[in-house]
Design a protein around this motif. Structure first.
Motif, mmCIF file in Angstrom:
data_model
loop_
_atom_site.group_PDB
_atom_site.id
_atom_site.type_symbol
_atom_site.label_atom_id
_atom_site.label_comp_id
_atom_site.label_asym_id
_atom_site.label_seq_id
_atom_site.Cartn_x
_atom_site.Cartn_y
_atom_site.Cartn_z
ATOM 1 N N GLU A 176 59.265 -84.264 8.401
ATOM 2 C CA GLU A 176 59.343 -84.559 9.873
ATOM 3 C C GLU A 176 59.819 -82.924 10.251
ATOM 4 O OE1 GLU A 176 62.924 -86.251 11.723
ATOM 5 O OE2 GLU A 176 61.419 -87.393 13.059
ATOM 6 N N GLU A 177 60.698 -82.252 9.571
ATOM 7 C CA GLU A 177 61.217 -81.045 9.980
ATOM 8 C C GLU A 177 59.907 -80.073 9.847
ATOM 9 O OE1 GLU A 177 64.858 -80.223 10.129
ATOM 10 O OE2 GLU A 177 63.894 -79.072 11.454
ATOM 11 N N VAL A 178 59.182 -80.299 8.781
ATOM 12 C CA VAL A 178 57.760 -79.545 8.676
ATOM 13 C C VAL A 178 56.769 -79.577 9.891
ATOM 14 C CG1 VAL A 178 55.995 -78.761 7.137
ATOM 15 C CG2 VAL A 178 58.097 -78.947 6.258
ATOM 16 N N ILE A 179 56.684 -80.876 10.046
ATOM 17 C CA ILE A 179 55.648 -81.214 11.090
ATOM 18 C C ILE A 179 56.111 -80.571 12.487
ATOM 19 C CG2 ILE A 179 54.657 -83.210 12.415
ATOM 20 C CD1 ILE A 179 54.678 -84.927 9.759
ATOM 21 N N ASN A 180 57.397 -80.743 12.921
ATOM 22 C CA ASN A 180 57.922 -80.335 14.093
ATOM 23 C C ASN A 180 57.920 -78.909 14.049
ATOM 24 O OD1 ASN A 180 58.043 -82.954 14.891
ATOM 25 N ND2 ASN A 180 60.353 -82.983 15.261
ATOM 26 N N ASP A 181 58.270 -78.153 12.974
ATOM 27 C CA ASP A 181 58.318 -76.836 12.939
ATOM 28 C C ASP A 181 56.721 -76.352 13.314
ATOM 29 O OD1 ASP A 181 60.855 -76.241 12.273
ATOM 30 O OD2 ASP A 181 60.582 -75.870 10.075
ATOM 31 N N THR A 182 55.828 -76.932 12.663
ATOM 32 C CA THR A 182 54.364 -76.811 12.657
ATOM 33 C C THR A 182 54.023 -76.753 14.326
ATOM 34 O OG1 THR A 182 53.858 -77.415 10.567
ATOM 35 C CG2 THR A 182 52.027 -77.399 11.862
ATOM 36 N N PHE A 183 54.221 -77.966 14.773
ATOM 37 C CA PHE A 183 54.045 -78.181 16.247
ATOM 38 C C PHE A 183 54.773 -77.550 17.097
ATOM 39 C CE2 PHE A 183 50.932 -81.044 14.074
ATOM 40 C CZ PHE A 183 49.990 -81.207 15.150
ATOM 41 N N TRP A 184 55.806 -76.950 16.893
ATOM 42 C CA TRP A 184 56.405 -76.210 17.730
ATOM 43 C C TRP A 184 55.742 -74.863 17.899
ATOM 44 C CZ3 TRP A 184 58.853 -71.225 17.532
ATOM 45 C CH2 TRP A 184 59.683 -70.896 18.652
ATOM 46 N N ILE A 185 55.109 -74.153 16.553
ATOM 47 C CA ILE A 185 54.218 -73.053 16.734
ATOM 48 C C ILE A 185 53.151 -73.374 17.412
ATOM 49 C CG2 ILE A 185 53.016 -71.659 15.163
ATOM 50 C CD1 ILE A 185 55.346 -71.851 13.164
ATOM 51 N N VAL A 186 52.447 -74.526 17.066
ATOM 52 C CA VAL A 186 51.255 -74.970 17.989
ATOM 53 C C VAL A 186 51.414 -74.816 19.349
ATOM 54 C CG1 VAL A 186 49.748 -76.819 18.539
ATOM 55 C CG2 VAL A 186 50.415 -76.441 16.170
ATOM 56 N N TRP A 187 52.570 -75.533 19.991
ATOM 57 C CA TRP A 187 52.861 -75.391 21.313
ATOM 58 C C TRP A 187 53.055 -74.013 21.704
ATOM 59 C CZ3 TRP A 187 53.014 -78.370 25.563
ATOM 60 C CH2 TRP A 187 53.840 -78.181 26.536
ATOM 61 N N GLN A 188 53.908 -73.089 21.220
ATOM 62 C CA GLN A 188 54.097 -71.703 21.426
ATOM 63 C C GLN A 188 52.617 -70.970 21.447
ATOM 64 O OE1 GLN A 188 57.087 -70.705 22.540
ATOM 65 N NE2 GLN A 188 58.124 -72.835 21.954
ATOM 66 N N LYS A 189 51.940 -71.104 20.216
ATOM 67 C CA LYS A 189 50.883 -70.196 20.098
ATOM 68 C C LYS A 189 49.489 -70.728 20.485
ATOM 69 C CE LYS A 189 53.702 -67.284 17.865
ATOM 70 N NZ LYS A 189 53.812 -65.769 18.671
#
Lengths: 241, 199
Positions: free
Chosen positions: B60-73
């Motif tokens: 979950e942490e990795v997925i949310n890290d990933t999609f945090w970046i998707v949201w930002q970038k």
């Protein structure tokens, strides 16, 4: 033309998962028909592919709760209006990105403070050097002027209250509320939707009735918050909801 | 011999077009587009990540890290690759970092082998297939394991895996080759009745 043995052997996984072009597949197929080793390897990788791609039952979590966590994290990091707040645990997974974001935010904050300090100084200097006319729509000395963190604006001297209304409170209801209490809007809404109000009553009545008016407004269901202004030098309106 | 012939270029392209449209909306901070993208990837990514470390909190942490970046970038995505390759590349790098930060005991522990061969049930029995493969995969180094997963579960091409892992195609093929050899060693029954016919 038949593909080479080594190329075919190395490419079998993508022949199995269907991710080679039609032309390449034809060349690979041709070699497979002639080569027992590659043909055997193809069968084995097909079994492996079937087993792995069929493994659907092991994990099946609903994304809702995780998504909520992400939204609240995005919300927290978008705000970043509390630079002293402790970093959240999940940030540790993004040390580079978060440091960069914090660094940018700190630079922005520093620049904002400098700009604001210059603005306040200039405003104070201007006011100190000018004799205040009798007109009511002139700021009092800077030490008592109402300013927000993000704006430096001149507020009428008669301004006494900062009030935010409930979102479902209609314009006519607001007007009725203000008229009953001899109040009028002299500024706003600001960035958080609050209005600056002034009393239309005579000066003596105004100061005497302020605590009562304030209590009255705060008790009103259509008022989200009401604060007296001009006592402290600066109100941080941004921190009020 | 009949080969699998499910060339998926057409649906894959349609899916990429759909994801590009979603990503363009995400770049404009559209929340419903972001949630659609997130939901579409959550299950696949969870499964992919749980193979590497059997802990949902880490996945979950990795997925949310990933999609945090998707949201930002999302606005920085220039379309040089498929959206799925871009997202999987981010997830792959976040996963590697997360795995490195893990204490050794939290990683997937290989199960015991006897003489280098897993003691497994008959792979032809449907119920045993899952554990049969999963157990064997735990013996692979993380990058070989991920190469197998990206090809056989996620269905990526060799070039896409190279883009995700940020390595040349030759390295992808080498990782797959070593993974295949190791799995054959661990799972002689992969070859069916003809164990001797293996390379």
């Amino acid at each position: 033309m038949s593909a080479s043995h080594r190329h075919t052997f190395d490419t079998i996984p993508w022949l199995v998962n269907g991710r080679v072009s039609d032309d390449e597949r034809r060349a690979l197929d041709e070699h497979l028909r002639e080569c027992a080793e590659c043909s055997s390897e193809f069968d084995q990788q097909q079994r492996l592919h079937t087993a792995i791609s069929a493994d659907e039952s092991r994990v099946d979590y609903a994304p809702g709760a995780s998504l909520q966590k992400l939204w609240s994290r995005i919300g927290r990091e978008d705000l970043i209006d509390q630079p002293t707040a402790k970093p959240i645990a999940s940030v540790s997974f993004l040390p580079g990105t978060t440091r960069a974001a914090r660094s940018r935010m700190m630079q922005w904050l520093a620049a904002a403070v400098v700009v604001e300090a210059v603005g306040i100084t200039l405003l104070a200097a201007t006011l100190m050097n000018k004799p205040a006319p009798s007109n009511a729509f002139v700021a009092p000395p800077a030490s008592t002027a109402y300013v927000t963190v993000t704006t430096t604006q001149i507020v009428p001297a008669s301004a006494t209250l900062l009030v935010a209304f409930a979102p479902n409170f209609t314009v006519s209801e607001v007007n009725a509320l203000l008229q009953q209490r001899h109040l009028e809007v002299v500024n706003g809404p600001n960035s958080v939707g609050a209005y600056t109000l002034a009393s239309s009553a005579a000066a003596g009545q105004r100061s005497a009735g302020l605590p009562r008016v304030l209590a009255d407004l705060r008790a009103h269901p259509g008022v989200r918050f009401a604060e007296a202004i001009a006592q402290p030098a600066v109100h941080t309106a941004e921190t009020n909801p | 011999m009949e080969h699998i012939n499910h060339s998926s270029s057409a649906p894959r392209t349609r899916n990429d077009e759909r994801e590009r449209a979603l990503l363009a909306r995400v770049a404009n901070q559209n929340r419903s587009a972001f949630e659609e993208l997130y939901t579409g990837y959550h299950r696949r990514l969870t499964r992919f990540l749980m193979r590497l470390a059997p802990r949902y909190d880490i996945a979950e942490e990795v997925i949310n890290d990933t999609f945090w970046i998707v949201w930002q970038k999302a606005g920085d995505f220039r379309g040089g690759s498929q959206v799925s390759t871009w997202i999987m590349g981010i997830a792959y790098r976040r996963a590697l970092k997360a795995l490195r930060a893990l204490k050794p005991e939290a990683e997937m522990q290989p199960i015991a082998t006897v003489s280098g061969t897993l003691l497994v049930d008959d792979p032809n029995e449907a119920n045993s297939t899952e554990s049969w493969v999963m157990d064997a995969l735990t013996h692979l180094p993380a990058e070989q394991r991920m190469a197998i997963e990206l090809a056989y579960y996620m269905g990526h091409s060799c070039e896409e895996i190279g883009a995700i892992m940020q390595c040349p195609v030759s390295t992808v093929k080498a990782r797959m080759f070593h993974a295949r050899q190791k799995l054959k060693q661990l799972l002689p029954r992969l070859a069916g009745e003809d164990d001797e016919g293996l390379t």
